[in-house]
Design a protein around this motif. Structure first.
Motif, PDB file in Angstrom:
ATOM      1  N   VAL A 122      17.367-110.294  76.771  1.00  0.00           N
ATOM      2  CA  VAL A 122      16.417-111.235  77.342  1.00  0.00           C
ATOM      3  C   VAL A 122      15.314-111.493  76.326  1.00  0.00           C
ATOM      4  CG1 VAL A 122      15.083-109.368  78.434  1.00  0.00           C
ATOM      5  CG2 VAL A 122      14.899-111.701  79.321  1.00  0.00           C
ATOM      6  N   LYS A 123      14.832-112.710  76.317  1.00  0.00           N
ATOM      7  CA  LYS A 123      13.647-113.077  75.548  1.00  0.00           C
ATOM      8  C   LYS A 123      12.527-113.293  76.552  1.00  0.00           C
ATOM      9  CE  LYS A 123      11.854-116.686  72.435  1.00  0.00           C
ATOM     10  NZ  LYS A 123      12.181-117.961  71.747  1.00  0.00           N
ATOM     11  N   VAL A 124      11.581-112.350  76.541  1.00  0.00           N
ATOM     12  CA  VAL A 124      10.491-112.378  77.516  1.00  0.00           C
ATOM     13  C   VAL A 124       9.418-113.356  77.047  1.00  0.00           C
ATOM     14  CG1 VAL A 124       8.661-111.026  78.596  1.00  0.00           C
ATOM     15  CG2 VAL A 124      10.939-110.038  78.286  1.00  0.00           C
ATOM     16  N   THR A 158       9.117-112.530  82.745  1.00  0.00           N
ATOM     17  CA  THR A 158       9.596-113.913  82.791  1.00  0.00           C
ATOM     18  C   THR A 158      10.598-114.177  81.679  1.00  0.00           C
ATOM     19  OG1 THR A 158       7.497-114.668  83.739  1.00  0.00           O
ATOM     20  CG2 THR A 158       8.915-116.345  82.726  1.00  0.00           C
ATOM     21  N   ASN A 159      11.778-114.631  82.053  1.00  0.00           N
ATOM     22  CA  ASN A 159      12.821-114.996  81.095  1.00  0.00           C
ATOM     23  C   ASN A 159      12.498-116.367  80.500  1.00  0.00           C
ATOM     24  OD1 ASN A 159      15.158-115.519  79.674  1.00  0.00           O
ATOM     25  ND2 ASN A 159      16.498-115.625  81.469  1.00  0.00           N
ATOM     26  N   SER A 160      12.377-116.444  79.181  1.00  0.00           N
ATOM     27  CA  SER A 160      12.015-117.715  78.541  1.00  0.00           C
ATOM     28  C   SER A 160      13.087-118.781  78.732  1.00  0.00           C
ATOM     29  CB  SER A 160      11.761-117.501  77.039  1.00  0.00           C
ATOM     30  OG  SER A 160      12.959-117.121  76.377  1.00  0.00           O
ATOM     31  N   GLU A 161      14.321-118.369  78.986  1.00  0.00           N
ATOM     32  CA  GLU A 161      15.418-119.335  79.106  1.00  0.00           C
ATOM     33  C   GLU A 161      15.288-120.192  80.355  1.00  0.00           C
ATOM     34  OE1 GLU A 161      20.342-119.476  79.106  1.00  0.00           O
ATOM     35  OE2 GLU A 161      19.301-117.559  79.130  1.00  0.00           O
ATOM     36  N   ASN A 166      13.780-111.620  86.566  1.00  0.00           N
ATOM     37  CA  ASN A 166      14.980-110.859  86.921  1.00  0.00           C
ATOM     38  C   ASN A 166      16.208-111.741  87.081  1.00  0.00           C
ATOM     39  OD1 ASN A 166      16.152-108.316  87.327  1.00  0.00           O
ATOM     40  ND2 ASN A 166      16.003-108.476  89.542  1.00  0.00           N
ATOM     41  N   ILE A 168      18.848-113.270  84.211  1.00  0.00           N
ATOM     42  CA  ILE A 168      19.267-113.508  82.827  1.00  0.00           C
ATOM     43  C   ILE A 168      20.771-113.769  82.793  1.00  0.00           C
ATOM     44  CG2 ILE A 168      17.407-112.084  81.870  1.00  0.00           C
ATOM     45  CD1 ILE A 168      19.470-109.875  81.420  1.00  0.00           C
ATOM     46  N   VAL A 179      18.294-108.168  85.420  1.00  0.00           N
ATOM     47  CA  VAL A 179      18.181-107.566  84.085  1.00  0.00           C
ATOM     48  C   VAL A 179      18.828-106.186  84.035  1.00  0.00           C
ATOM     49  CG1 VAL A 179      16.591-106.816  82.274  1.00  0.00           C
ATOM     50  CG2 VAL A 179      16.086-108.881  83.598  1.00  0.00           C
ATOM     51  N   ALA A 195      15.890-106.494  73.255  1.00  0.00           N
ATOM     52  CA  ALA A 195      15.061-107.459  73.972  1.00  0.00           C
ATOM     53  C   ALA A 195      13.982-107.977  73.034  1.00  0.00           C
ATOM     54  CB  ALA A 195      14.423-106.818  75.204  1.00  0.00           C
ATOM     55  N   PRO A 256      18.840-118.101  73.480  1.00  0.00           N
ATOM     56  CA  PRO A 256      19.693-117.410  74.457  1.00  0.00           C
ATOM     57  C   PRO A 256      21.104-117.227  73.910  1.00  0.00           C
ATOM     58  CG  PRO A 256      18.413-119.138  75.531  1.00  0.00           C
ATOM     59  CD  PRO A 256      18.203-119.311  74.061  1.00  0.00           C
TER      60      PRO A 256
END
Length: 313
Positions: A122-124, A158-161, A166, A168, A179, A195, A256
């Motif tokens: 994940v990219k937070v 928060t997932n940037s995608e 929660n 991804i 996650v 991550a 992603p």
């Protein structure tokens, strides 16, 4: 002209209410109590009076107390039990059905190779405190059970995608899911992961589980724009690689589904940057430098698999 209401809080401890409209000040317990009784910050306990229930003025006595007990300290009950000289036969028994306690298994040592093609978990995006990484509240009952408490890993980050918490994408199934569950599936499939985070990653409480959980779930590294110092050290203690973008703008290059290689570990040394190679889903690549703050002793932790492993050697 617009006026904003401000509040003032006087406390005898270091906590605040996290409200930006509150001016927080720390005072001694005696001063905090005196101001609370007076109900005003203008009260000076050395010169001012209060009113009792009948309206009579009185002054507070000067706080006093014994610096040391006149008769010495109570020695208490002697409950110390020295360990046996031979501990080889000593075992700690924990009910295997317990969901609150479990014995820890030592983390595996580094295999001596660079990390190749780690999966981006994940990219937070934005703020990510230790409470985002390992939520508190009802989860704290699992503090003695690493596998169970790991089910709260990054669930409020928060997932940037997709801008969601929660949720991804699992590259094995192509579906979005939680996650912790995705990390577990990668681990079960033998896929190492990492991550990516933003600024001041891991700020807040110095929560050890925020570093234990990613390691337990199969994580290898956390790459961010900047770390909160204590969390960075906690990650090192668990054999993780806390790394920072040498150029903060490289955060934006992470996409992603990326595969991530961390190169230079075979000559890992204090003050020497590592190299990150991103392989994007379309086959294109990016390469840039990663900084670290490891010293020689901490590099020993990484190679042994954790600080505890290094101490046991």
């Amino acid at each position: 002209k617009q006026w904003y209401q401000r509040r003032v809080a006087i406390t005898a401890g270091g906590r605040n209410d996290a409200n930006p409209n509150t001016h927080g000040f720390v005072a001694s317990p005696e001063i905090a109590t005196a101001l609370a009784l007076a109900g005003t910050l203008k009260f000076n306990p050395e010169t001012d009076t209060l009113l009792d229930s009948e309206g009579n003025p009185f002054m507070l006595d000067t706080p006093y107390g014994d610096e040391l007990p006149a008769n010495g300290f109570d020695p208490g009950e002697d409950t110390y039990q020295a360990p046996p000289a031979d501990v080889s036969s000593v075992s700690v028994e924990v009910d295997p059905s317990s969901n609150r306690l479990e014995l820890l298994t030592p983390f595996s040592a580094w295999d001596g190779q660079d990390y190749h093609d780690l999966q981006l978990l994940v990219k937070v995006k934005g703020k990510c405190t230790t409470d985002h990484i390992s939520a508190a509240g009802p989860w704290l009952k699992f503090r003695g059970h690493l596998n169970n408490i790991s089910n709260n890993f990054l669930i409020t980050a928060t997932n940037s995608e997709n801008g969601e918490m929660n949720s991804i994408k699992n590259v094995l199934t192509g579906e979005f899911g939680p996650v912790p569950g995705t990390a577990r599936e990668y681990k079960a499939s033998g896929i190492g992961w990492l991550a990516v985070g933003d600024e001041n990653y891991g700020e807040g409480s110095s929560r050890e589980h925020a570093a234990l959980e990613p390691r337990h779930l199969g994580g290898k590294a956390i790459i961010v724009r900047s770390f909160a110092r204590i969390h960075e050290t906690n990650l090192k203690k668990q054999g993780m690689l806390p790394l920072t973008f040498a150029d903060h703008a490289d955060y934006d290059k992470v996409q992603p589904g990326d595969k991530v290689s961390i190169l230079g570990l075979t000559s890992f040394a204090p003050g020497v940057p590592l190299t990150c190679k991103l392989t994007h889903p379309d086959g294109s690549t990016d390469e840039f430098s990663l900084n670290h703050t490891f010293n020689d002793n901490q590099i020993g932790w990484f190679k042994a698999g954790s600080a505890l492993n290094a101490m046991a050697q």
